[in-house]
Motif scaffolding. Sequence first.
Motif, mmCIF file in Angstrom:
data_model
loop_
_atom_site.group_PDB
_atom_site.id
_atom_site.type_symbol
_atom_site.label_atom_id
_atom_site.label_comp_id
_atom_site.label_asym_id
_atom_site.label_seq_id
_atom_site.Cartn_x
_atom_site.Cartn_y
_atom_site.Cartn_z
ATOM 1 N N ALA A 164 7.343 9.824 2.737
ATOM 2 C CA ALA A 164 7.191 10.327 1.384
ATOM 3 C C ALA A 164 6.741 9.239 0.611
ATOM 4 C CB ALA A 164 8.702 10.794 0.850
ATOM 5 N N ASP A 165 7.080 8.093 0.961
ATOM 6 C CA ASP A 165 6.524 6.774 0.512
ATOM 7 C C ASP A 165 4.927 6.835 0.626
ATOM 8 O OD1 ASP A 165 9.097 6.030 -0.263
ATOM 9 O OD2 ASP A 165 9.204 4.819 1.667
ATOM 10 N N LEU A 166 4.517 7.057 1.527
ATOM 11 C CA LEU A 166 2.974 6.783 1.907
ATOM 12 C C LEU A 166 2.335 8.011 1.471
ATOM 13 C CD1 LEU A 166 3.600 5.276 5.487
ATOM 14 C CD2 LEU A 166 2.585 4.223 3.499
ATOM 15 N N VAL A 167 2.618 9.083 1.440
ATOM 16 C CA VAL A 167 1.599 10.237 1.353
ATOM 17 C C VAL A 167 1.935 10.922 0.043
ATOM 18 C CG1 VAL A 167 1.254 12.559 2.143
ATOM 19 C CG2 VAL A 167 2.054 10.978 3.947
ATOM 20 N N PRO A 168 0.640 11.037 -0.587
ATOM 21 C CA PRO A 168 0.615 11.628 -2.103
ATOM 22 C C PRO A 168 1.455 13.326 -1.972
ATOM 23 C CG PRO A 168 -1.308 10.969 -1.608
ATOM 24 C CD PRO A 168 -0.633 10.715 -0.311
ATOM 25 N N ALA A 169 2.084 13.349 -3.085
ATOM 26 C CA ALA A 169 2.799 14.853 -3.066
ATOM 27 C C ALA A 169 2.140 15.864 -2.497
ATOM 28 C CB ALA A 169 3.495 14.851 -4.526
ATOM 29 N N GLN A 170 0.831 15.924 -3.238
ATOM 30 C CA GLN A 170 0.082 17.223 -2.994
ATOM 31 C C GLN A 170 -0.303 17.220 -1.366
ATOM 32 O OE1 GLN A 170 -0.865 14.614 -4.441
ATOM 33 N NE2 GLN A 170 -2.975 14.186 -4.169
ATOM 34 N N ASP A 171 -0.081 16.316 -0.925
ATOM 35 C CA ASP A 171 -0.391 16.259 0.760
ATOM 36 C C ASP A 171 0.514 16.199 1.742
ATOM 37 O OD1 ASP A 171 -3.172 16.222 0.257
ATOM 38 O OD2 ASP A 171 -3.478 14.014 0.178
ATOM 39 N N MET B 199 0.813 -1.029 0.047
ATOM 40 C CA MET B 199 -0.017 0.079 0.004
ATOM 41 C C MET B 199 0.747 1.296 0.063
ATOM 42 S SD MET B 199 -2.946 0.591 2.461
ATOM 43 C CE MET B 199 -3.072 2.066 3.187
ATOM 44 N N ARG B 200 0.665 2.242 -0.866
ATOM 45 C CA ARG B 200 1.686 3.296 -1.233
ATOM 46 C C ARG B 200 1.168 4.693 -1.001
ATOM 47 N NH1 ARG B 200 5.790 2.808 -4.244
ATOM 48 N NH2 ARG B 200 6.485 4.864 -3.393
ATOM 49 N N GLN B 201 -0.058 4.463 -0.436
ATOM 50 C CA GLN B 201 -0.645 5.994 -0.265
ATOM 51 C C GLN B 201 -1.251 6.037 1.124
ATOM 52 O OE1 GLN B 201 -3.827 6.601 -3.183
ATOM 53 N NE2 GLN B 201 -2.448 8.017 -4.415
ATOM 54 N N CYS B 202 -1.212 7.238 1.470
ATOM 55 C CA CYS B 202 -1.775 7.544 2.707
ATOM 56 C C CYS B 202 -3.437 7.115 2.831
ATOM 57 C CB CYS B 202 -1.589 9.011 3.203
ATOM 58 S SG CYS B 202 -1.993 9.330 4.808
ATOM 59 N N GLU B 203 -3.850 6.516 3.835
ATOM 60 C CA GLU B 203 -5.393 6.291 3.734
ATOM 61 C C GLU B 203 -6.238 7.306 4.001
ATOM 62 O OE1 GLU B 203 -5.905 2.977 6.244
ATOM 63 O OE2 GLU B 203 -4.468 1.567 5.224
ATOM 64 N N GLU B 204 -5.645 8.456 4.580
ATOM 65 C CA GLU B 204 -6.605 9.679 4.941
ATOM 66 C C GLU B 204 -6.522 10.287 3.384
ATOM 67 O OE1 GLU B 204 -3.460 9.903 5.146
ATOM 68 O OE2 GLU B 204 -2.753 11.823 5.270
ATOM 69 N N ARG C 202 2.995 18.617 2.601
ATOM 70 C CA ARG C 202 3.111 19.681 3.413
ATOM 71 C C ARG C 202 2.367 19.752 4.696
ATOM 72 N NH1 ARG C 202 2.914 25.364 -0.387
ATOM 73 N NH2 ARG C 202 4.294 24.258 -2.018
ATOM 74 N N GLN C 203 1.218 19.198 4.459
ATOM 75 C CA GLN C 203 0.167 19.114 5.741
ATOM 76 C C GLN C 203 0.534 18.001 6.589
ATOM 77 O OE1 GLN C 203 -0.818 19.464 2.646
ATOM 78 N NE2 GLN C 203 -2.408 20.941 2.369
ATOM 79 N N VAL C 204 0.934 16.724 6.089
ATOM 80 C CA VAL C 204 1.520 15.970 6.841
ATOM 81 C C VAL C 204 2.908 16.203 7.793
ATOM 82 C CG1 VAL C 204 2.389 13.387 7.192
ATOM 83 C CG2 VAL C 204 0.192 14.007 5.731
ATOM 84 N N PHE C 205 3.711 16.692 7.095
ATOM 85 C CA PHE C 205 5.014 17.044 7.552
ATOM 86 C C PHE C 205 4.679 18.316 8.662
ATOM 87 C CE2 PHE C 205 7.384 15.428 3.878
ATOM 88 C CZ PHE C 205 8.024 14.560 4.543
ATOM 89 N N ALA C 206 3.984 19.125 8.394
ATOM 90 C CA ALA C 206 3.393 20.080 9.415
ATOM 91 C C ALA C 206 3.015 19.725 10.535
ATOM 92 C CB ALA C 206 2.427 21.153 8.644
ATOM 93 N N THR C 207 2.000 18.360 10.453
ATOM 94 C CA THR C 207 1.453 17.786 11.882
ATOM 95 C C THR C 207 2.725 17.139 12.591
ATOM 96 O OG1 THR C 207 -0.357 17.407 10.372
ATOM 97 C CG2 THR C 207 -0.055 16.144 12.402
ATOM 98 N N PHE C 208 3.667 16.708 11.937
ATOM 99 C CA PHE C 208 4.777 16.139 12.769
ATOM 100 C C PHE C 208 5.703 17.125 13.271
ATOM 101 C CE2 PHE C 208 4.055 12.298 9.955
ATOM 102 C CZ PHE C 208 4.318 11.224 11.265
ATOM 103 N N MET C 209 5.832 18.430 12.604
ATOM 104 C CA MET C 209 6.389 19.299 13.290
ATOM 105 C C MET C 209 5.528 20.031 14.239
ATOM 106 S SD MET C 209 9.233 20.018 11.884
ATOM 107 C CE MET C 209 9.486 21.510 12.676
ATOM 108 N N THR C 210 4.341 20.048 14.354
ATOM 109 C CA THR C 210 3.567 20.535 15.538
ATOM 110 C C THR C 210 3.837 19.814 16.797
ATOM 111 O OG1 THR C 210 1.739 21.204 13.869
ATOM 112 C CG2 THR C 210 1.168 20.726 16.206
ATOM 113 N N ALA C 211 3.741 18.367 16.457
ATOM 114 C CA ALA C 211 3.895 17.428 17.675
ATOM 115 C C ALA C 211 5.185 17.469 18.273
ATOM 116 C CB ALA C 211 3.803 15.905 17.317
#
Length: 428
Positions: free
Chosen positions: A129-136, A1-6, A138-147
């Motif tokens: 990067a493997d799991l999340v589509p390119a367009q998403d 599975m290569r995409q984020c399920e969200e 920024r938001q995923v990395f931002a969530t990790f940065m928030t934590a």
Amino acid sequence: MRQCEENMVPIRLWNINLKVRLIGDGLFNMLFWMYFPFITVYFGSAMGNHVAGLLMTIPPIVSMLGSLLGGAVTDWAGRRPVMLIGALLQTVMFALFAVSSSHWMEFFAFIGLGLGGAIYKPASSAMVADLVPAQDRRQVFATFMTANNIGAVLGPALGAVFFFHYRDELLWTCTVVMLLYFIAIYFMVHETSPPSAKLPKGPHFLTTVFKEQWKGYGIIFRDKVFLTYMLAGIFSLIPIMQLDLYMPVYVIDEVPSQPLFPWTGLSPVLSGAEIYGWLVGFNGLLFVLFIWPVTKWFHNWKERDVFILSSFLSGIGTFAIGLNSNIWFLFVITIVFTFGEIVRTPVTLSFISRYAPEHARGQYMGADSLQNTIGKFLAPVTVFVSSWVPPMGIFSMILIFSLISVALYVQLFRMNTEHPEAADSGPP
């Protein structure tokens, strides 16, 4: 599975790999900030400030080598095994730090902690990067940065008590947390690296791995687009890093004591050191509160424009610190240069994960971390020359660094538009 399920954004719908990483990274980062800000003071009191100052030049070098090694092995062995090695190494080193009665052994453990984190990070970023589509991304990395930044806000305040009064208990807590995180990775995280990243095993496979990875890094550093990106990032980080370098020197020495609320008669009067502490805390709070909404606001901006805005805000904001010593003026300027850092972080990670070819993503992530390492070597030049150059000269130098970064980012995206599919085909 290569995409984020969200389908962006709810965390409850994220892939299990991302959920485990978010919780584990957030907890560990808070513990990290409970000891890291005080480690130089600790070794300085034990060995002398001159010795401690020299010793603190070693961790960036070890981290640089660890990042390159971790990035290289990530593309051969996969993300999950490298993350396990990094987590296990940190677990062992925390335990060694806790039981050691020798300051030199403690310093060795501290070096090992940095090495474990450096090995872990490229694999961890490559997995996102493997799991999340390119367009998403920024938001995923931002969530990790928030934590991570929640930990950076809470950690120092807690560490000021626990590190000096309950150091062994703190280090054992870090050991247990890292052990639990290692177990969680082992049982819950699955591999995500693409098949093209694997090298065939053979009788001399280890030698082959290192030859191939050395050759791979040679290709990366001959990539003119990537080198321009690296140089632009180094010059943009120099102003951002001044929060921990020249800014405390300037604020403590040049900013006079003053009331926090001058319009009231009952306001506490803060010294320069206390004002600096308030500014750092405000910087961390802004990061926690705004990295996610700012990332959403700039979601549709071009990467080029975000990079340029970041360099400009951090440079202008840092330069403006020298214009006025009023505490509330400094709070406003803190907002300016903090937003320069906030807008930069997620787009940096998304850019390199998009640009890097799939089969060498870990290597590119490892090489990308050199921006931070080289920046740490160059940024202290402001403190070094401050004995001869007046404050506005130092702040002007910082502004020049940021303008150089702007020019390099403009050049970067001119070059990159000539090879828009570089991420798919590898370095030009």
